[in-house]
Write a protein that holds these residues in place. Structure first.
Motif, PDB file in Angstrom:
ATOM      1  N   UNK A   1       0.829  -1.211   0.000  1.00  0.00           N
ATOM      2  CA  UNK A   1       0.000   0.000   0.000  1.00  0.00           C
ATOM      3  C   UNK A   1       0.861   1.258   0.000  1.00  0.00           C
ATOM      4  N   UNK A   2       1.930   1.253   0.792  1.00  0.00           N
ATOM      5  CA  UNK A   2       2.814   2.420   0.850  1.00  0.00           C
ATOM      6  C   UNK A   2       3.477   2.650  -0.507  1.00  0.00           C
ATOM      7  N   UNK A   3       3.933   1.552  -1.147  1.00  0.00           N
ATOM      8  CA  UNK A   3       4.558   1.692  -2.464  1.00  0.00           C
ATOM      9  C   UNK A   3       3.558   2.188  -3.489  1.00  0.00           C
ATOM     10  N   UNK A   4       2.340   1.659  -3.454  1.00  0.00           N
ATOM     11  CA  UNK A   4       1.308   2.103  -4.391  1.00  0.00           C
ATOM     12  C   UNK A   4       0.932   3.559  -4.121  1.00  0.00           C
ATOM     13  N   UNK A   5       0.879   3.934  -2.878  1.00  0.00           N
ATOM     14  CA  UNK A   5       0.557   5.323  -2.525  1.00  0.00           C
ATOM     15  C   UNK A   5       1.637   6.268  -3.056  1.00  0.00           C
ATOM     16  N   UNK A   6       2.916   5.881  -2.853  1.00  0.00           N
ATOM     17  CA  UNK A   6       4.007   6.721  -3.356  1.00  0.00           C
ATOM     18  C   UNK A   6       3.951   6.850  -4.874  1.00  0.00           C
ATOM     19  N   UNK A   7       3.675   5.730  -5.556  1.00  0.00           N
ATOM     20  CA  UNK A   7       3.578   5.764  -7.012  1.00  0.00           C
ATOM     21  C   UNK A   7       2.419   6.643  -7.459  1.00  0.00           C
ATOM     22  N   UNK A   8       1.273   6.507  -6.784  1.00  0.00           N
ATOM     23  CA  UNK A   8       0.117   7.342  -7.145  1.00  0.00           C
ATOM     24  C   UNK A   8       0.403   8.820  -6.910  1.00  0.00           C
TER      25      UNK A   8
ATOM     26  N   UNK B   1       3.306  10.263  -7.121  1.00  0.00           N
ATOM     27  CA  UNK B   1       4.179  10.706  -8.212  1.00  0.00           C
ATOM     28  C   UNK B   1       3.398  10.861  -9.516  1.00  0.00           C
ATOM     29  N   UNK B   2       2.472   9.941  -9.773  1.00  0.00           N
ATOM     30  CA  UNK B   2       1.638  10.057 -10.973  1.00  0.00           C
ATOM     31  C   UNK B   2       0.736  11.279 -10.907  1.00  0.00           C
ATOM     32  N   UNK B   3       0.234  11.599  -9.721  1.00  0.00           N
ATOM     33  CA  UNK B   3      -0.598  12.806  -9.583  1.00  0.00           C
ATOM     34  C   UNK B   3       0.232  14.068  -9.822  1.00  0.00           C
ATOM     35  N   UNK B   4       1.476  14.066  -9.355  1.00  0.00           N
ATOM     36  CA  UNK B   4       2.356  15.204  -9.605  1.00  0.00           C
ATOM     37  C   UNK B   4       2.622  15.335 -11.102  1.00  0.00           C
ATOM     38  N   UNK B   5       2.879  14.218 -11.781  1.00  0.00           N
ATOM     39  CA  UNK B   5       3.072  14.236 -13.231  1.00  0.00           C
ATOM     40  C   UNK B   5       1.824  14.735 -13.937  1.00  0.00           C
ATOM     41  N   UNK B   6       0.667  14.294 -13.465  1.00  0.00           N
ATOM     42  CA  UNK B   6      -0.584  14.744 -14.078  1.00  0.00           C
ATOM     43  C   UNK B   6      -0.754  16.249 -13.933  1.00  0.00           C
TER      44      UNK B   6
END
Length: 179
Positions: free
Chosen positions: A102-109, A111-116
C-alpha cells in the motif's frame, strides 16, 4: 505331670490312614520324578521376595511411563506454542507485506498525480498560446496546437490509469470550503 495314656486307635481306621499316607507318598514321589528337569518349588519366603521385587519393578516402570507421558505432553505443548507463534508471525508478515504494498502504491500514485498536474499545466499553457504578429507566418502555431492535442491524449490516458487505481478527481472548484 502325669502322662495320660492316649486312647488306642481302632485297627481298621489305623490301616485306612496308613494306606492313604502311603498313597500320598507314592504320589509325591511320582510327581518328583516327573519334575526333575524343572526347578524345585520355591519356599514361601522366596516367593514373597520375588512378588515384592516384581511389585517394585512394576512401580518403577509405571513411573517411567508417567514420566515419558509428561515429557510427551511438554513436547506437544512446545510444538503447539511454536505453531501458534508461527501462525502469528505469518499473519504479521502478511500484514507487513500488505502495508508495504500500500505504501509503495501510494508513493507511485502521488508521483503520478504530480506528473498529471505538470501535464495539465503544460496543456493549459499550450491552449492559452496566442501567436504574436511575428510568429503568425511560421509553423509555431501548428506545432503548439499539435502539442496541446498530444498533451490532452496523455492526460486522458493518465486519468484512466489513475481511475483504475481509485484516484478520481474531486470537483471542488467554486464550492464553499467545508472542514
Amino acid at each position: 505331670m502325669d502322662p495320660t495314656p492316649e486312647p488306642a486307635l481302632d485297627p481298621a481306621i489305623r490301616e485306612q490312614l496308613l494306606t492313604r499316607f502311603a498313597d500320598y507318598l507314592d504320589g509325591v514321589a511320582a510327581s518328583a520324578d516327573q519334575n526333575t528337569d524343572t526347578e524345585p518349588a520355591p519356599d514361601l519366603f522366596t516367593l514373597l521376595a520375588e512378588v515384592a521385587a516384581l511389585k517394585n519393578e512394576v512401580k518403577l516402570e509405571s513411573r517411567q511411563v508417567k514420566s515419558a507421558l509428561d515429557q510427551f505432553r511438554e513436547a506437544f505443548d512446545l510444538v503447539r506454542q511454536a505453531q501458534t507463534r508461527l501462525e502469528a508471525g505469518e499473519a504479521q508478515r502478511v500484514e507487513a507485506e500488505r502495508r508495504a504494498r500500500q505504501a509503495a502504491e501510494r508513493d507511485l500514485l502521488l508521483e503520478l498525480l504530480d506528473l498529471r498536474d505538470r501535464l495539465q499545466a503544460g496543456y493549459d499553457q499550450a491552449r492559452r498560446y496566442y501567436p504574436g504578429w511575428l510568429s503568425r507566418r511560421g509553423k509555431a502555431h501548428t506545432f503548439v496546437i499539435g502539442m496541446a492535442e498530444g498533451l490532452a491524449m496523455n492526460l486522458q490516458r493518465l486519468d484512466d490509469t489513475l481511475a483504475r487505481r481509485g484516484a478520481l478527481p474531486l470537483r471542488v472548484m467554486g464550492l464553499r470550503f467545508d472542514p
